[in-house]
Design a protein around this motif. Structure first.
Motif, PDB file in Angstrom:
ATOM      1  N   ASP A  17      97.101  48.823  34.106  1.00 23.30           N
ATOM      2  CA  ASP A  17      97.200  48.524  35.533  1.00 23.30           C
ATOM      3  C   ASP A  17      95.943  47.782  35.978  1.00 23.30           C
ATOM      4  N   LEU A  18      96.098  46.551  36.417  1.00 26.17           N
ATOM      5  CA  LEU A  18      94.958  45.721  36.798  1.00 26.17           C
ATOM      6  C   LEU A  18      94.292  46.156  38.099  1.00 26.17           C
ATOM      7  N   ARG A  19      94.900  47.071  38.830  1.00 24.64           N
ATOM      8  CA  ARG A  19      94.271  47.554  40.059  1.00 24.64           C
ATOM      9  C   ARG A  19      92.975  48.296  39.768  1.00 24.64           C
ATOM     10  N   PHE A  20      92.801  48.792  38.545  1.00 27.03           N
ATOM     11  CA  PHE A  20      91.556  49.464  38.190  1.00 27.03           C
ATOM     12  C   PHE A  20      90.392  48.479  38.143  1.00 27.03           C
ATOM     13  N   LEU A  21      90.665  47.239  37.859  1.00 29.34           N
ATOM     14  CA  LEU A  21      89.613  46.228  37.861  1.00 29.34           C
ATOM     15  C   LEU A  21      89.047  46.026  39.254  1.00 29.34           C
ATOM     16  N   ARG A  22      89.849  46.181  40.238  1.00 31.86           N
ATOM     17  CA  ARG A  22      89.392  46.039  41.614  1.00 31.86           C
ATOM     18  C   ARG A  22      88.262  46.997  41.932  1.00 31.86           C
ATOM     19  N   ARG A  23      88.340  48.209  41.427  1.00 31.05           N
ATOM     20  CA  ARG A  23      87.286  49.188  41.692  1.00 31.05           C
ATOM     21  C   ARG A  23      85.951  48.677  41.173  1.00 31.05           C
ATOM     22  N   GLU A  24      85.953  48.068  39.992  1.00 34.72           N
ATOM     23  CA  GLU A  24      84.717  47.520  39.457  1.00 34.72           C
ATOM     24  C   GLU A  24      84.228  46.372  40.331  1.00 34.72           C
ATOM     25  N   MET A  25      85.152  45.539  40.785  1.00 35.78           N
ATOM     26  CA  MET A  25      84.758  44.436  41.649  1.00 35.78           C
ATOM     27  C   MET A  25      84.210  44.952  42.968  1.00 35.78           C
ATOM     28  N   ASP A  26      84.807  46.032  43.500  1.00 35.22           N
ATOM     29  CA  ASP A  26      84.299  46.597  44.737  1.00 35.22           C
ATOM     30  C   ASP A  26      82.900  47.144  44.558  1.00 35.22           C
ATOM     31  N   SER A  27      82.611  47.702  43.373  1.00 32.36           N
ATOM     32  CA  SER A  27      81.258  48.181  43.150  1.00 32.36           C
ATOM     33  C   SER A  27      80.305  46.993  43.068  1.00 32.36           C
ATOM     34  N   THR A  28      80.770  45.863  42.565  1.00 34.39           N
ATOM     35  CA  THR A  28      79.966  44.644  42.563  1.00 34.39           C
ATOM     36  C   THR A  28      79.706  44.199  43.993  1.00 34.39           C
ATOM     37  N   ARG A  29      80.714  44.316  44.827  1.00 36.76           N
ATOM     38  CA  ARG A  29      80.563  43.976  46.240  1.00 36.76           C
ATOM     39  C   ARG A  29      79.547  44.904  46.906  1.00 36.76           C
ATOM     40  N   SER A  30      79.583  46.173  46.584  1.00 34.93           N
ATOM     41  CA  SER A  30      78.615  47.127  47.126  1.00 34.93           C
ATOM     42  C   SER A  30      77.208  46.793  46.666  1.00 34.93           C
ATOM     43  N   LEU A  31      77.075  46.398  45.404  1.00 37.72           N
ATOM     44  CA  LEU A  31      75.769  46.003  44.893  1.00 37.72           C
ATOM     45  C   LEU A  31      75.249  44.774  45.638  1.00 37.72           C
ATOM     46  N   ALA A  32      76.130  43.827  45.928  1.00 42.41           N
ATOM     47  CA  ALA A  32      75.727  42.634  46.682  1.00 42.41           C
ATOM     48  C   ALA A  32      75.281  43.015  48.092  1.00 42.41           C
ATOM     49  N   ARG A  33      75.978  43.946  48.720  1.00 42.75           N
ATOM     50  CA  ARG A  33      75.542  44.422  50.045  1.00 42.75           C
ATOM     51  C   ARG A  33      74.152  45.055  49.963  1.00 42.75           C
ATOM     52  N   PHE A  34      73.909  45.816  48.909  1.00 44.68           N
ATOM     53  CA  PHE A  34      72.608  46.442  48.714  1.00 44.68           C
ATOM     54  C   PHE A  34      71.521  45.378  48.539  1.00 44.68           C
ATOM     55  N   GLN A  35      71.786  44.384  47.709  1.00 44.44           N
ATOM     56  CA  GLN A  35      70.813  43.309  47.489  1.00 44.44           C
ATOM     57  C   GLN A  35      70.542  42.545  48.783  1.00 44.44           C
ATOM     58  N   PHE A  36      71.587  42.326  49.566  1.00 50.58           N
ATOM     59  CA  PHE A  36      71.426  41.647  50.850  1.00 50.58           C
ATOM     60  C   PHE A  36      70.531  42.479  51.765  1.00 50.58           C
ATOM     61  N   SER A  37      70.785  43.788  51.805  1.00 52.28           N
ATOM     62  CA  SER A  37      70.011  44.653  52.701  1.00 52.28           C
ATOM     63  C   SER A  37      68.543  44.730  52.293  1.00 52.28           C
ATOM     64  N   LYS A  38      68.245  44.567  51.006  1.00 47.33           N
ATOM     65  CA  LYS A  38      66.845  44.554  50.571  1.00 47.33           C
ATOM     66  C   LYS A  38      66.094  43.364  51.177  1.00 47.33           C
ATOM     67  N   LEU A  39      66.778  42.243  51.314  1.00 42.21           N
ATOM     68  CA  LEU A  39      66.146  41.061  51.912  1.00 42.21           C
ATOM     69  C   LEU A  39      66.221  41.078  53.435  1.00 42.21           C
ATOM     70  N   ASP A  40      67.166  41.806  53.975  1.00 41.78           N
ATOM     71  CA  ASP A  40      67.341  41.941  55.423  1.00 41.78           C
ATOM     72  C   ASP A  40      66.532  43.162  55.887  1.00 41.78           C
ATOM     73  N   SER A  41      65.220  43.011  55.923  1.00 37.37           N
ATOM     74  CA  SER A  41      64.337  44.159  56.150  1.00 37.37           C
ATOM     75  C   SER A  41      64.513  44.802  57.526  1.00 37.37           C
ATOM     76  N   ASN A  42      64.975  44.055  58.513  1.00 39.31           N
ATOM     77  CA  ASN A  42      65.177  44.606  59.856  1.00 39.31           C
ATOM     78  C   ASN A  42      66.592  45.121  60.072  1.00 39.31           C
ATOM     79  N   ASN A  43      67.429  45.026  59.043  1.00 44.64           N
ATOM     80  CA  ASN A  43      68.831  45.434  59.140  1.00 44.64           C
ATOM     81  C   ASN A  43      69.534  44.729  60.302  1.00 44.64           C
ATOM     82  N   ALA A  44      69.241  43.448  60.427  1.00 42.02           N
ATOM     83  CA  ALA A  44      69.803  42.653  61.515  1.00 42.02           C
ATOM     84  C   ALA A  44      71.130  42.004  61.141  1.00 42.02           C
ATOM     85  N   GLY A  45      71.515  42.076  59.869  1.00 39.46           N
ATOM     86  CA  GLY A  45      72.786  41.494  59.451  1.00 39.46           C
ATOM     87  C   GLY A  45      72.674  40.053  59.007  1.00 39.46           C
TER      88      GLY A  45
END
Length: 126
Positions: A17-45
């Motif tokens: 079932d390829l829907r399981f791959l989505r979970r891995e991609m979502d974790s990649t998306r979460s990692l990207a949000r984390f990396q973005f927030s590291k550079l967004d020091s004021n949490n301004a978006g």
């Protein structure tokens, strides 16, 4: 793929079932949000456009630094305001639906244990 062990052997459970791959991609998306927030020091978006190279590198999205970063910067900041919004960045590189984890569904699972002989009577799935 799930691997389970007993005293005598390992069993392999898997699904096609390829829907399981989505979970891995979502974790990649979460990692990207984390990396973005590291550079967004004021949490301004947003991050400043000159931080884009560092952001792409931290998300493993940087291929050819100069032209690629310039192209992406123009795409994410078309009005040349000098900022890149978090949601614009996330949706550009990770456009799939992030709510896939909240959906429960049935799927097929396959079992392989590698044993020459299998006793159907002693195997019970629940």
């Amino acid at each position: 793929i799930w691997i389970m062990g007993s005293e005598t052997h390992l069993s392999l459970f898997f699904s096609d079932d390829l829907r399981f791959l989505r979970r891995e991609m979502d974790s990649t998306r979460s990692l990207a949000r984390f990396q973005f927030s590291k550079l967004d020091s004021n949490n301004a978006g947003f991050v400043l456009t000159h931080q884009l190279t560092d952001l792409l590198r931290s998300c493993d999205l940087l291929f050819e630094p100069d032209e690629y970063v310039k192209l992406i910067a123009e795409r994410l900041d078309p009005e040349f305001t000098g900022v890149i919004l978090r949601e614009s960045f996330i949706n550009e590189f990770y456009p799939w639906d992030n709510n896939i984890d909240k959906i429960y569904y049935q799927y097929n699972v396959f079992h392989y244990n590698g044993l020459c002989r299998n006793s159907i009577e002693s195997v019970r799935y629940s």
